[in-house]
Each structure stands twice: as C-alpha cells, then as structure tokens.
Design a protein around this motif. Structure first.
Motif, short mmCIF file in Angstrom:
data_model
loop_
_atom_site.label_atom_id
_atom_site.label_comp_id
_atom_site.label_asym_id
_atom_site.label_seq_id
_atom_site.Cartn_x
_atom_site.Cartn_y
_atom_site.Cartn_z
N SER A 29 92.59 -30.20 -9.77
CA SER A 29 91.47 -30.95 -10.35
C SER A 29 90.54 -31.47 -9.26
O SER A 29 89.31 -31.44 -9.40
N PHE A 30 91.13 -31.95 -8.17
CA PHE A 30 90.30 -32.48 -7.08
C PHE A 30 89.58 -31.36 -6.34
O PHE A 30 88.40 -31.46 -6.03
N LYS A 31 90.29 -30.27 -6.06
CA LYS A 31 89.67 -29.15 -5.35
C LYS A 31 88.56 -28.51 -6.17
O LYS A 31 87.58 -28.00 -5.62
N TRP A 32 88.70 -28.53 -7.50
CA TRP A 32 87.61 -28.02 -8.36
C TRP A 32 86.35 -28.85 -8.15
O TRP A 32 85.24 -28.30 -8.05
N LEU A 33 86.50 -30.17 -8.08
CA LEU A 33 85.35 -31.04 -7.85
C LEU A 33 84.72 -30.78 -6.48
O LEU A 33 83.50 -30.79 -6.33
N VAL A 34 85.57 -30.55 -5.48
CA VAL A 34 85.08 -30.28 -4.12
C VAL A 34 84.30 -28.98 -4.10
O VAL A 34 83.20 -28.90 -3.52
N ARG A 35 84.84 -27.94 -4.72
CA ARG A 35 84.12 -26.66 -4.77
C ARG A 35 82.77 -26.82 -5.47
O ARG A 35 81.75 -26.26 -5.04
N ASN A 36 82.76 -27.56 -6.55
CA ASN A 36 81.52 -27.79 -7.29
C ASN A 36 80.50 -28.52 -6.42
O ASN A 36 79.31 -28.18 -6.41
N TYR A 37 80.95 -29.51 -5.67
CA TYR A 37 80.06 -30.28 -4.80
C TYR A 37 79.46 -29.39 -3.71
O TYR A 37 78.25 -29.44 -3.43
N ILE A 38 80.30 -28.56 -3.10
CA ILE A 38 79.82 -27.66 -2.04
C ILE A 38 78.81 -26.66 -2.61
O ILE A 38 77.75 -26.41 -2.02
N LYS A 39 79.15 -26.09 -3.76
CA LYS A 39 78.27 -25.08 -4.37
C LYS A 39 76.90 -25.67 -4.70
O LYS A 39 75.87 -25.01 -4.51
N LYS A 40 76.86 -26.92 -5.16
CA LYS A 40 75.60 -27.52 -5.59
C LYS A 40 74.80 -28.09 -4.41
O LYS A 40 73.57 -28.25 -4.53
N ASN A 41 75.44 -28.41 -3.30
CA ASN A 41 74.75 -29.10 -2.21
C ASN A 41 74.62 -28.29 -0.92
O ASN A 41 73.86 -28.69 -0.04
N TYR A 42 75.34 -27.18 -0.83
CA TYR A 42 75.26 -26.36 0.38
C TYR A 42 75.04 -24.91 -0.04
O TYR A 42 75.97 -24.11 -0.14
N GLU A 43 73.79 -24.58 -0.28
CA GLU A 43 73.45 -23.28 -0.85
C GLU A 43 73.80 -22.11 0.07
O GLU A 43 74.01 -20.99 -0.40
#
Length: 331
Positions: A46-60
């Motif tokens: 659950s936490f790693k899913w949030l991390v992946r989402n954050y990276i995808k949205k903020n580091y194109e």
C-alpha cells in the motif's frame, strides 16, 4: 539532481496517519486488522503504491514500470510484457535476451528501488528461446506497518450514488501507521551476476565491461526522490477513501560507508500520545535517539522530518548528528 553514486546504508521509518479514513483496505473494504488482536496494520504494498504514484506524477523523466497502464481503447489494463515494452520503448520482448532486459529493467526507478520479479507468461522459455524471467532484489525494503495509537475503531457509512443502489464505505476513526524501512545499495552489485553466459563462458558474467557500465546504480538523485516520496506520497494522494491519510513523521539514519552495523525495528523505540484539549499529537523518540547515540561512531547523520505546527517530538536533542527538517519541504 546529482548522479553521484550513493553507497551508504540507511535505516528509518515513516509514520502515516489516518483520521476518518481507510489507508489500506482488505478484500471486504474494511481497514486491515490483525486476526490475533484486532489492531490495525497496513502492507508494504500500500505504501509503495503511493510512492510509485508520487514519482510518476512529479518526476516525468523517471520510468515507473509497475503501475496501471490501459490499452489503446482504455478498456483494460495491459499485461507485464506489454507494460515493459511501452515503458522501456522496446519493440518486441521476444527479440531480447536477458543481458538486454536487465539494464532496461534497472532503468526504471521503481525497479531500482524496490526490485521486481519479471516473469511475463508469454516470454517463458521455449525450445528455441531462453527463459526471460529475472528476479531483481531491490535496494529498499519496506515492512508492514503497525498502528502506534491502538485505540481507533472501524465504522461504516451508507452512501448514495447517482446510478446505483445504496452502498457503503468503511473507515478507521484514527490510526498512526509506522512503516520501517532499510536501504542497502550493495544489493545492486548482485544484479550484475544474476545471469551467466552460455556454456563456453560459464566463468564470466553475462555483462562484459561495456555492458556493465550501462547498468544504473543507486544515485544521490534516487535517494532525494525517494525521500521526497516517502515524506509526501500519502498526503499527495487525496482520493475520497484516503482523504484524511497524511504523512506525519519520517526518520532516516544514514550509516558511515564502511559500517556493518545493523539496526533493529524503530517502532519498538517510539511511543505515540494523542493530544487532548487542543494539544498537538506527540511522538516520544527518546528511546530511539538514546539507542542510536550508543552507536554514534557508526552513524553519519540522523535526519528527522515532521511538521512542527501539527506534531510534537519528545527527545534529548544533544546528538550533533541530528538535523530537523519540515516534512513538506522537498529536496
């Protein structure tokens, strides 16, 4: 950001609070609870899913492999083989050998950080082709989270939707989940020898000097992105069910490069106290700091991130290696 190789091991923890929210639901839509005592917990996934989402949205510019990717008609999600081909800009996976697949996998930041089991069904070994399955041991290991509060309850609300009958949504009144994690850059070195050459080259690594240089290693840039994600990913993802889920505290203990020290789970050193009558919630980390001070010669730095206006930290700040940062400030 710096491309300098990061070689030090790190131990730490991230606390995620959930107030009238469902941070990690089970298959029945309820906040996950241990069968043994009914306490709340959350998986590392659950936490790693949030991390992946954050990276995808903020580091194109960063490639994230393990995420939902829809087909051309936006009807269904693609499988692992197709996702790999799209993310790594590979025409056909079947045309690649393992020595070509590995660098492309490691080029994805989520694989570099968390590792991966890459075994697409339609890429398995046939009589005319090698087995393309690869298991990559990630440098970042995140544990299941436990609840430091222990007094929250579950409640269920009935909800109406425009085109359906009455539904329901379950949430926890309050929980403070602590995920422990470790970072070991040395896990990267083992990736270079995962695959071996053909029978006539058994003693050599599949990756010759030229290929070896093309493998990405953990960089200072990766660490900065990881810290920003760990500190903000829960707050950043503000869906209806996760409204009320926020990052609350992060601690990073970086060891000296040549240290072989191993540190125990931080959760057993930290206690949480709920603020009453307008007081702020507090974390007593005195036990943790006292323990770390015993190993001061092995430690390069202790970085603590929290929001001073919302949270109180209790500890003896006499250790010169402790640095305090605002949780929301990115690197």
């Amino acid at each position: 950001m710096s491309s300098t190789e990061f070689k030090k091991r790190v131990y730490g923890c991230v606390v995620v609070k959930a107030v009238n929210a469902n941070y990690n639901a089970d298959f029945n839509g309820l906040p996950r609870r241990l069968k043994s005592d009914g306490s709340f917990y959350a998986t590392d996934k659950s936490f790693k899913w949030l991390v992946r989402n954050y990276i995808k949205k903020n580091y194109e510019n960063e490639k994230v492999l393990f995420r939902k990717i829809y087909d051309d008609k936006f009807v269904d999600t693609v499988d692992l083989k197709k996702a790999f081909e799209l993310i790594t800009e590979t025409t056909e996976l079947k045309d690649l050998k393992k020595k070509d697949i590995l660098p492309k996998l490691i080029d994805c930041i989520d694989v570099r950080l968390f590792g991966a089991v890459f075994s697409p069904e339609n890429a398995k070994k046939t009589k005319s082709d090698e087995n393309k399955s690869i298991s990559v041991h990630g440098v970042v290991q995140v544990n299941h989270a436990i609840d430091l509060f222990g007094k929250g309850k579950v409640y269920t609300d009935e909800i109406l939707a425009p085109f359906t009958s009455i539904g329901s949504m379950s949430k926890a009144t309050e929980a403070h989940y602590i995920h422990n994690f470790s970072i070991n850059p040395k896990n990267l070195s083992s990736w270079k020898n995962v695959i071996k050459k053909e029978e006539d080259e058994k003693e050599k690594s599949l990756l010759d000097d030229g290929k070896e240089n093309s493998l990405k290693v953990l960089s200072q840039s990766d660490i900065n992105i990881l810290k920003n994600s760990f500190n903000n990913a829960a707050t950043f993802y503000d869906s209806h069910s996760k409204s009320g889920v926020e990052n609350e505290l992060s601690i990073y203990v970086t060891l000296n490069e040549n240290s072989i020290l191993t540190l125990p789970n931080f959760a057993q050193f930290i206690t949480f106290k709920k603020g009453e009558n307008g007081e702020k919630n507090s974390f007593d980390i005195s036990g943790l700091i006292k323990y770390l001070t015993k190993h001061d010669e092995e430690i390069a730095s202790i970085d603590i991130y929290y929001i001073e206006e919302l949270t109180t930290l209790v500890f003896d700040n006499q250790n010169s290696k402790i640095k305090i940062f605002d949780l929301t400030k990115t690197i």
